[in-house]
Design an enzyme around this catalytic site. Structure first.
Site, PDB file in Angstrom:
ATOM      1  CG  ASP A 169      -6.778   8.272   9.045  1.00  0.00           C
ATOM      2  OD1 ASP A 169      -7.096   7.083   9.234  1.00  0.00           O
ATOM      3  OD2 ASP A 169      -7.281   8.982   8.129  1.00  0.00           O
ATOM      4  CB  ILE A 170      -4.700  10.757   4.643  1.00  0.00           C
ATOM      5  CG1 ILE A 170      -4.196  11.816   3.690  1.00  0.00           C
ATOM      6  CG2 ILE A 170      -5.978  10.124   4.142  1.00  0.00           C
ATOM      7  CD1 ILE A 170      -3.702  11.263   2.356  1.00  0.00           C
ATOM      8  CG  ASN A 212     -13.537   0.126  11.072  1.00  0.00           C
ATOM      9  OD1 ASN A 212     -14.282   0.045  12.044  1.00  0.00           O
ATOM     10  ND2 ASN A 212     -13.102   1.281  10.601  1.00  0.00           N
ATOM     11  N   GLY A 271     -17.152  -0.761   7.637  1.00  0.00           N
ATOM     12  CA  GLY A 271     -16.400   0.453   7.345  1.00  0.00           C
ATOM     13  C   GLY A 271     -14.950   0.252   6.964  1.00  0.00           C
ATOM     14  CD  GLN A 272     -10.687  -4.284   6.573  1.00  0.00           C
ATOM     15  OE1 GLN A 272     -11.462  -5.174   6.908  1.00  0.00           O
ATOM     16  NE2 GLN A 272      -9.394  -4.485   6.382  1.00  0.00           N
ATOM     17  CB  SER A 273     -12.050   2.092   3.239  1.00  0.00           C
ATOM     18  OG  SER A 273     -11.131   2.764   4.069  1.00  0.00           O
ATOM     19  CG  HIS A 323      -6.188  -0.095   9.109  1.00  0.00           C
ATOM     20  ND1 HIS A 323      -6.532  -0.863   8.016  1.00  0.00           N
ATOM     21  CD2 HIS A 323      -7.245   0.706   9.355  1.00  0.00           C
ATOM     22  CE1 HIS A 323      -7.748  -0.537   7.618  1.00  0.00           C
ATOM     23  NE2 HIS A 323      -8.213   0.412   8.419  1.00  0.00           N
ATOM     24  CG  HIS A 380      -8.744   3.534  12.822  1.00  0.00           C
ATOM     25  ND1 HIS A 380      -8.788   4.551  11.902  1.00  0.00           N
ATOM     26  CD2 HIS A 380      -9.207   2.441  12.171  1.00  0.00           C
ATOM     27  CE1 HIS A 380      -9.261   4.101  10.754  1.00  0.00           C
ATOM     28  NE2 HIS A 380      -9.530   2.807  10.890  1.00  0.00           N
TER      29      HIS A 380
HETATM   30  P1  AMP Z   1     -10.733   1.884   7.515  1.00  0.00           P
HETATM   31  O1  AMP Z   1     -11.920   2.681   7.055  1.00  0.00           O
HETATM   32  O2  AMP Z   1     -10.874   1.309   8.887  1.00  0.00           O
HETATM   33  O3  AMP Z   1     -10.313   0.870   6.483  1.00  0.00           O
HETATM   34  O4  AMP Z   1      -9.550   2.936   7.660  1.00  0.00           O
HETATM   35  C1  AMP Z   1      -8.712   3.290   6.610  1.00  0.00           C
HETATM   36  C2  AMP Z   1      -8.113   4.595   7.016  1.00  0.00           C
HETATM   37  O5  AMP Z   1      -6.999   4.835   6.181  1.00  0.00           O
HETATM   38  C3  AMP Z   1      -9.060   5.793   6.854  1.00  0.00           C
HETATM   39  O6  AMP Z   1      -9.229   6.423   8.118  1.00  0.00           O
HETATM   40  C4  AMP Z   1      -8.351   6.668   5.844  1.00  0.00           C
HETATM   41  O7  AMP Z   1      -8.505   8.044   6.117  1.00  0.00           O
HETATM   42  C5  AMP Z   1      -6.912   6.211   5.987  1.00  0.00           C
HETATM   43  N1  AMP Z   1      -6.097   6.417   4.807  1.00  0.00           N
HETATM   44  C6  AMP Z   1      -6.386   6.114   3.536  1.00  0.00           C
HETATM   45  N2  AMP Z   1      -5.356   6.433   2.721  1.00  0.00           N
HETATM   46  C7  AMP Z   1      -4.390   6.955   3.514  1.00  0.00           C
HETATM   47  C8  AMP Z   1      -3.089   7.476   3.276  1.00  0.00           C
HETATM   48  N3  AMP Z   1      -2.559   7.529   2.037  1.00  0.00           N
HETATM   49  N4  AMP Z   1      -2.364   7.945   4.325  1.00  0.00           N
HETATM   50  C9  AMP Z   1      -2.900   7.905   5.576  1.00  0.00           C
HETATM   51  N5  AMP Z   1      -4.110   7.414   5.863  1.00  0.00           N
HETATM   52  C10 AMP Z   1      -4.862   6.943   4.855  1.00  0.00           C
END
Ligand code: AMP
Length: 113
Positions: free
Chosen positions: A30-31, A86, A92-94, A99, A101
């Protein structure tokens, strides 16, 4: 999916810190890590989120869990890790490509806030 961040990571259009890849799944750090060990397992098949999982995907989701546990062990957290999915912006899904975690390497309170 053309405009999906995680599809672009799978294709190599966007770089990632890859931990594992096979025909079905892809894993990368995760970034913005929320724990000393924090990585994501994604299927290569684009699914919007947990609520989009169909009967045909059950084996795939199980494989994500198995690979995630193997990688957690490989990353040195043994059996002390948390698995989070999420679903929906309200939870909190972004990124709208399903995916999983995996978080570990510190004590984590339960229930989370
Ligand atoms: P969620 O909030 O459950 O949708 O998780 C999305 C996750 O993706 C977050 O923890 C972000 O930090 C991670 N994320 C977003 N962009 C990247 C990226 N380019 N490389 C790795 N992780 C990412």
């Amino acid at each position: 999916m053309d405009n999906c961040l995680f599809c672009k990571i799978i294709n190599g259009d966007i770089p990632s810190d890859k931990l594992y890849e096979d025909d079905d799944v892809f894993a990368f750090r995760d970034i913005s890590p929320q724990a000393p060990i924090h990585f994501l397992i994604i299927p290569k098949k684009h699914l919007r989120g947990p609520a989009a999982v169909g009967a045909d995907d059950e084996k795939l989701i199980g494989k994500m869990l198995r690979i995630g546990a193997d990688l957690a062990r490989q990353e040195g957290v043994g059996d002390a890790f948390r698995v989070v999915f999420n679903n929906g912006a309200g939870a909190g899904q972004s990124v709208f490509h399903i995916h999983m975690h995996i978080l570990g390497g510190r004590s984590m309170n339960w229930p989370p806030g």
